[in-house]
Design a protein around this motif. Sequence first.
Motif, PDB file in Angstrom:
ATOM      1  N   LEU A   1      16.121  24.821   6.808  1.00 21.70           N
ATOM      2  CA  LEU A   1      17.262  25.053   6.242  1.00 21.70           C
ATOM      3  C   LEU A   1      16.746  26.062   5.217  1.00 21.70           C
ATOM      4  O   LEU A   1      17.379  27.175   5.017  1.00 21.70           O
ATOM      5  CB  LEU A   1      18.040  23.876   5.422  1.00 21.70           C
ATOM      6  N   LEU A   2      15.704  25.756   4.588  1.00 19.86           N
ATOM      7  CA  LEU A   2      15.127  26.664   3.481  1.00 19.86           C
ATOM      8  C   LEU A   2      14.631  27.969   3.995  1.00 19.86           C
ATOM      9  O   LEU A   2      14.639  29.023   3.673  1.00 19.86           O
ATOM     10  CB  LEU A   2      14.246  26.087   2.443  1.00 19.86           C
ATOM     11  N   GLN A   3      14.090  27.725   5.333  1.00 18.12           N
ATOM     12  CA  GLN A   3      13.382  28.891   6.058  1.00 18.12           C
ATOM     13  C   GLN A   3      14.382  29.765   6.416  1.00 18.12           C
ATOM     14  O   GLN A   3      14.181  31.103   6.413  1.00 18.12           O
ATOM     15  CB  GLN A   3      12.636  28.304   7.235  1.00 18.12           C
ATOM     16  N   LYS A   4      15.382  29.270   6.964  1.00 23.51           N
ATOM     17  CA  LYS A   4      16.740  29.996   7.661  1.00 23.51           C
ATOM     18  C   LYS A   4      17.417  30.687   6.362  1.00 23.51           C
ATOM     19  O   LYS A   4      17.887  31.872   6.585  1.00 23.51           O
ATOM     20  CB  LYS A   4      17.511  29.183   8.500  1.00 23.51           C
ATOM     21  N   LEU A   5      17.812  29.971   5.321  1.00 26.79           N
ATOM     22  CA  LEU A   5      18.684  30.474   4.418  1.00 26.79           C
ATOM     23  C   LEU A   5      18.136  30.890   3.121  1.00 26.79           C
ATOM     24  O   LEU A   5      18.542  31.950   2.619  1.00 26.79           O
ATOM     25  CB  LEU A   5      19.472  29.424   3.705  1.00 26.79           C
TER      26      LEU A   5
ATOM     27  N   PHE B   1       9.520   6.243   6.127  1.00 31.00           N
ATOM     28  CA  PHE B   1       8.609   7.451   6.262  1.00 31.00           C
ATOM     29  C   PHE B   1       9.096   8.438   7.381  1.00 31.00           C
ATOM     30  O   PHE B   1       8.983   9.653   6.981  1.00 31.00           O
ATOM     31  CB  PHE B   1       7.270   6.654   6.582  1.00 31.00           C
ATOM     32  N   PHE B   2       9.609   7.817   8.415  1.00 34.51           N
ATOM     33  CA  PHE B   2       9.987   8.894   9.309  1.00 34.51           C
ATOM     34  C   PHE B   2      11.088   9.533   8.853  1.00 34.51           C
ATOM     35  O   PHE B   2      11.577  10.828   9.190  1.00 34.51           O
ATOM     36  CB  PHE B   2      10.240   8.222  10.675  1.00 34.51           C
ATOM     37  N   ILE B   3      12.032   8.996   8.240  1.00 36.83           N
ATOM     38  CA  ILE B   3      13.226   9.359   7.969  1.00 36.83           C
ATOM     39  C   ILE B   3      13.076  10.550   6.642  1.00 36.83           C
ATOM     40  O   ILE B   3      13.577  11.534   6.800  1.00 36.83           O
ATOM     41  CB  ILE B   3      14.270   8.225   7.177  1.00 36.83           C
ATOM     42  N   GLN B   4      12.213  10.242   6.023  1.00 36.45           N
ATOM     43  CA  GLN B   4      11.684  11.253   4.746  1.00 36.45           C
ATOM     44  C   GLN B   4      11.025  12.426   5.559  1.00 36.45           C
ATOM     45  O   GLN B   4      11.259  13.646   4.978  1.00 36.45           O
ATOM     46  CB  GLN B   4      10.994  10.634   3.835  1.00 36.45           C
ATOM     47  N   ILE B   5      10.158  12.372   6.507  1.00 32.90           N
ATOM     48  CA  ILE B   5       9.673  13.481   7.327  1.00 32.90           C
ATOM     49  C   ILE B   5      10.677  14.230   8.034  1.00 32.90           C
ATOM     50  O   ILE B   5      10.718  15.585   7.944  1.00 32.90           O
ATOM     51  CB  ILE B   5       8.452  12.993   8.304  1.00 32.90           C
ATOM     52  N   VAL B   6      11.499  13.725   8.628  1.00 28.69           N
ATOM     53  CA  VAL B   6      12.632  14.339   9.233  1.00 28.69           C
ATOM     54  C   VAL B   6      13.735  15.001   8.160  1.00 28.69           C
ATOM     55  O   VAL B   6      13.923  16.351   8.439  1.00 28.69           O
ATOM     56  CB  VAL B   6      13.629  13.472  10.247  1.00 28.69           C
ATOM     57  N   ALA B   7      13.821  14.706   7.193  1.00 30.74           N
ATOM     58  CA  ALA B   7      14.720  15.231   6.093  1.00 30.74           C
ATOM     59  C   ALA B   7      13.879  16.189   5.449  1.00 30.74           C
ATOM     60  O   ALA B   7      14.499  17.355   5.373  1.00 30.74           O
ATOM     61  CB  ALA B   7      14.948  14.081   4.898  1.00 30.74           C
ATOM     62  N   PHE B   8      12.579  16.032   5.423  1.00 35.92           N
ATOM     63  CA  PHE B   8      11.767  17.120   4.739  1.00 35.92           C
ATOM     64  C   PHE B   8      11.882  18.271   5.622  1.00 35.92           C
ATOM     65  O   PHE B   8      11.870  19.581   5.481  1.00 35.92           O
ATOM     66  CB  PHE B   8      10.270  16.541   4.759  1.00 35.92           C
TER      67      PHE B   8
END
Length: 161
Positions: A21-25, A8-15
């Motif tokens: 990345l989407l915000q920046k790029l 769950f934490f890995i998915q949240i960190v990945a999200f």
Amino acid sequence: MHIEWSTFFIQIVAFLILYLLLQKLAFGPLFGMMEKRRQLVKDQIQTAENSRKQAEQLLEEQKQALQQTRKEAHDIIEQAKQTSTKQADEIVAAARAEAARVKEEAVRDIENEKNKAVAALRSQVSAMSVLIASKIIEKQIDEKSQEQLVEHYLKEVGGNQ
């Protein structure tokens, strides 16, 4: 159902990483383009509004100029009518004055000719009277001959006129 917290934490960190990345790029340039487009549309609307206002103002100015031109044309026509009427009146007055002057001159000429004719007639009558008197004195004729002589000279005077 069992939740695995590590996944769950890995998915949240990945999200969150994906979101950053989407915000920046992607989102930054996308929102920037959308903001530029919004500003462009806003500027075009403002320009169109300004153009419309200018067009309305120019139309109003043209209407006023046309109205002023019509008024000036009307004034010029009225002034021309007044001038022509005034000139016509002046011409008629001048013609009447000239006619009166010519008439007065003709009356004076007629009066002068009449006076000359009367003077000439008087001169002829006095000359005839003197002539008759001298003839009467020369002849010392009787009354009947004298009467014939006067009639003869009166006929002569009547025939000369």
